[in-house]
Write a protein that holds these residues in place. Structure first.
Motif, short mmCIF file in Angstrom:
data_model
loop_
_atom_site.label_atom_id
_atom_site.label_comp_id
_atom_site.label_asym_id
_atom_site.label_seq_id
_atom_site.Cartn_x
_atom_site.Cartn_y
_atom_site.Cartn_z
N ARG B 198 1.15 7.10 -11.15
CA ARG B 198 0.04 6.82 -11.86
C ARG B 198 -0.48 5.77 -11.38
O ARG B 198 -1.83 5.51 -10.54
N GLN B 199 0.44 4.59 -10.91
CA GLN B 199 0.25 3.31 -10.48
C GLN B 199 -0.04 3.65 -8.46
O GLN B 199 -1.26 2.81 -8.43
N LEU B 200 0.33 4.38 -8.45
CA LEU B 200 0.70 4.58 -6.24
C LEU B 200 -1.10 5.39 -6.08
O LEU B 200 -1.53 4.43 -5.84
N THR B 201 -1.47 6.52 -7.11
CA THR B 201 -2.67 6.42 -7.47
C THR B 201 -4.21 5.83 -6.83
O THR B 201 -4.54 5.50 -5.60
N GLU B 202 -3.52 4.82 -8.80
CA GLU B 202 -4.44 3.51 -7.92
C GLU B 202 -4.82 3.00 -7.05
O GLU B 202 -5.55 2.28 -6.96
N GLN B 203 -3.27 2.38 -6.70
CA GLN B 203 -3.44 1.81 -5.45
C GLN B 203 -4.39 2.32 -4.53
O GLN B 203 -4.60 1.36 -3.68
N LEU B 204 -4.14 2.88 -3.75
CA LEU B 204 -3.91 3.60 -2.41
C LEU B 204 -5.51 3.94 -3.59
O LEU B 204 -6.68 3.48 -1.74
N LEU B 205 -6.31 4.87 -3.91
CA LEU B 205 -7.79 4.69 -4.29
C LEU B 205 -8.73 3.12 -3.84
O LEU B 205 -9.31 2.97 -3.31
N ARG B 206 -7.65 2.20 -4.70
CA ARG B 206 -8.10 0.76 -5.13
C ARG B 206 -8.01 -0.39 -3.06
O ARG B 206 -8.92 -0.20 -2.56
N GLY B 207 -7.12 0.84 -2.52
CA GLY B 207 -6.99 0.31 -1.52
C GLY B 207 -7.09 1.16 0.11
O GLY B 207 -8.69 0.27 0.82
N ILE B 208 -8.68 2.16 -0.22
CA ILE B 208 -9.17 2.83 -0.29
C ILE B 208 -10.68 2.28 0.34
O ILE B 208 -11.44 2.16 1.22
N ARG B 209 -10.69 2.14 -1.26
CA ARG B 209 -12.08 0.86 -1.46
C ARG B 209 -12.17 -0.13 -0.62
O ARG B 209 -14.06 -0.20 0.47
N THR B 210 -11.14 -0.84 -0.66
CA THR B 210 -11.80 -2.22 -0.39
C THR B 210 -11.34 -2.37 1.70
O THR B 210 -12.44 -2.84 1.72
N ASN B 211 -10.29 -1.08 2.18
CA ASN B 211 -10.48 -1.64 3.41
C ASN B 211 -11.62 -0.29 3.85
O ASN B 211 -11.05 0.32 5.31
N ARG B 212 -12.22 0.78 3.12
CA ARG B 212 -13.14 1.33 3.64
C ARG B 212 -12.15 2.64 4.81
O ARG B 212 -12.74 2.74 5.87
N ALA B 213 -11.94 3.05 3.90
CA ALA B 213 -10.37 3.09 4.50
C ALA B 213 -11.18 4.84 5.20
O ALA B 213 -11.88 5.84 3.94
N LYS B 214 -10.78 5.84 5.72
CA LYS B 214 -10.64 7.23 6.53
C LYS B 214 -10.26 7.85 6.34
O LYS B 214 -9.65 9.25 6.18
N VAL B 215 -8.66 7.49 7.05
CA VAL B 215 -7.79 8.53 6.75
C VAL B 215 -6.45 7.77 6.32
O VAL B 215 -6.17 6.79 5.97
N VAL B 216 -5.73 8.31 5.29
CA VAL B 216 -4.33 7.62 4.92
C VAL B 216 -3.36 8.63 5.87
O VAL B 216 -3.36 9.30 5.02
N VAL B 217 -2.34 7.73 6.03
CA VAL B 217 -1.10 8.46 5.63
C VAL B 217 -0.28 8.11 5.02
O VAL B 217 0.58 7.26 4.38
N MET B 218 -0.01 8.98 4.37
CA MET B 218 0.91 9.32 3.00
C MET B 218 2.86 9.43 3.53
O MET B 218 3.05 10.71 3.58
N ASP B 219 3.67 8.80 3.49
CA ASP B 219 4.76 9.11 4.43
C ASP B 219 5.75 8.55 2.96
O ASP B 219 6.11 7.90 2.05
N ILE B 220 6.64 9.94 2.73
CA ILE B 220 7.82 10.20 1.34
C ILE B 220 9.05 10.41 2.47
O ILE B 220 9.83 10.65 1.08
N THR B 221 9.29 9.38 3.25
CA THR B 221 11.08 9.72 3.97
C THR B 221 11.73 9.53 2.86
O THR B 221 12.65 9.86 2.79
N GLY B 222 10.88 8.30 2.25
CA GLY B 222 12.26 7.45 1.31
C GLY B 222 11.95 8.25 -0.08
O GLY B 222 12.95 7.26 -1.09
N VAL B 223 11.82 9.32 -0.37
CA VAL B 223 11.55 10.10 -1.71
C VAL B 223 12.70 10.91 -1.74
O VAL B 223 12.93 11.54 -0.67
#
Lengths: 134, 307
Positions: B198-223
């Motif tokens: 949940r926290q991850l989703t929130e942080q990502l959405l906030r990040g997209i907003r503030t940085n006006r991002a168009k592309v996000v690379v989500m890396d789950i190598t460490g999961v």
């Protein structure tokens, strides 16, 4: 022979603990990398069902042996509301919550043996076994 | 009935002490502990050092804390209320936990005090065994309650510290980083549970907003493992990002996780996946229209000329 491990399942954190303990025990029993992930995932699914539907329960991880095969038995038990229709619960995509509905059918596919006993109002016991591939 | 040991008889008949006599005994006890405060406190501090408890603290510190605990202890015996002691124990725990004081040490010192005081009572009432028994009847439950209070306060404080640290780790472990204009990366390391998802989703959405991002690379190598619930969270996060106008590229799905997800039956067909983080960033740059070229003066070129 490794000993049985019992884990009380009450919260999300316990799911993580169960998964880690399962992985550790399975690794000691000689399971390889992809089977470790498979076992950890199946444990995660059944433990999550306990948290989600029963609130609390217990998970037992037991080393087993049959002729020359080594294996791991996972028993997830709770005294929760039980499952009214097991056939339905084992169907892909059936969910009473907003989940994917893959937990039980997925675990069944991941493990070698899978049995589920449930009585409405009494609780649910899922027993799963996985054998080390020789 | 006449008796040679009149006092003794009295005491024996009144075991099972009435509340009144218990209160009187506790008062007597409190007076005794106040009177011998200096000596008993010193004795206790000495025993603590001898037992090698609270090794992380200096002698002076131990003596200062011992004094406070002693006074609080006597106060509990006097008032019957553990509130002040509880507050003090919590405060003490807060101070000593960061210094590495362990649970066994805290329980150890409380039990030592109990022992020191009990011995002083044995000494004081040694001539009258029946009276000693009654004093102990009054003392024991109170002492147990005090030991419990201090022990429980310490453990609670420790748990609170652990919870706080867990939260801090969670916060730290999901950074949303900007790599280029409109390109974010979200490296996920460690176990994903529902709260973290949940926290991850929130942080990502906030990040997209503030940085006006168009592309996000989500890396789950460490999961280490992904079950159907976590996969579902990831799928929902991707869908939410899409609503904000960002494309998510998922990278670092290990062979084991891929196999497991397929077996469970999770459909990640709608997800945009690329093998590794580097590939993901390259793909993202392509989507954004960046072109990365290596120049002659670059580090790589220098290495080749030197070789």
């Amino acid at each position: 022979m490794e000993n049985e491990v019992r884990i009380a399942i009450n919260s999300d954190q316990d799911i993580v603990i169960a998964r880690q303990q399962g992985r550790t025990l399975a690794s000691k029993l000689g399971f390889n990398g992809s089977d470790l992930t498979v076992i950890a995932t199946a444990i995660s699914e059944v433990a999550r069902n306990i948290v989600e539907f029963a609130g609390k329960g217990e998970l037992a991880l037991t080393p087993i042996q049959q002729s020359h095969k080594q294996g791991l038995m996972v028993v997830a038990h709770d005294d929760g509301p039980g499952i009214p229709n097991i056939q339905l619960a084992l169907q892909d995509g059936f969910s009473t919550t907003a989940s994917l509905g893959l937990g039980l059918p997925g675990s069944r596919r991941l493990m070698d043996e899978f049995t589920i006993v449930s009585a409405v109002g009494k609780g649910t016991t899922v027993t799963m076994r996985k054998w080390v591939r020789g | 009935m006449p008796s040679k040991e009149k006092g003794g008889m009295d005491h024996i008949t009144s075991t099972g002490a009435s509340p009144d006599s218990t209160a009187a005994l506790l008062r007597e006890l409190v007076a005794h502990l106040r009177q011998n405060r200096t000596q008993l406190r010193e004795e206790w501090a000495r025993r603590i050092t001898e037992a090698q408890l609270l090794v992380a603290m200096t002698k002076e510190e131990i003596f200062a804390e011992a004094t406070s605990v002693y006074d609080n202890y006597v106060e509990v015996l006097e008032t019957g209320s553990v509130e002040a002691l509880q507050a003090y124990a919590r405060n003490l725990s807060e101070r000593i936990i960061p210094r590495g004081v362990e649970t066994h040490e805290v329980l150890g010192i409380v039990l030592l005090l109990r022992d020191v005081l009990a011995r002083s009572l044995f000494k004081k009432y040694q001539a009258d065994f029946a009276l000693l028994n009654r004093v102990l009847d009054a003392y024991e439950p109170a002492a147990n309650r005090i030991a419990n209070t201090v022990g429980v306060s310490f453990v609670q404080e420790r748990e609170r510290t652990i919870r706080q640290q867990q939260e801090a780790i969670r916060e730290l472990s999901t950074p949303v980083l900007q790599v280029r204009e409109r390109l974010l990366i979200l490296p996920i390391i460690g176990v994903i549970d529902s709260q973290r998802a949940r926290q991850l989703t929130e942080q990502l959405l906030r990040g997209i907003r503030t940085n006006r991002a168009k592309v996000v690379v989500m890396d789950i190598t460490g999961v280490p493992s992904v079950d159907s619930t976590v996969a579902n969270h990831l799928v929902l996060t991707v869908a939410a990002a899409r609503l904000l106008g960002a494309t998510v590229i998922m990278t670092g799905v290990s062979a084991e996780i891929a196999q497991t997800l397929v077996t469970i039956g999770v459909d990640l067909g709608k997800m945009n996946t690329v093998g590794d983080l580097q590939g993901g960033i390259e793909e993202a740059e392509r989507l954004l229209g960046y072109k990365v070229i290596s120049t002659e003066g670059g580090a790589a070129a220098q290495v080749t000329t030197q070789a």
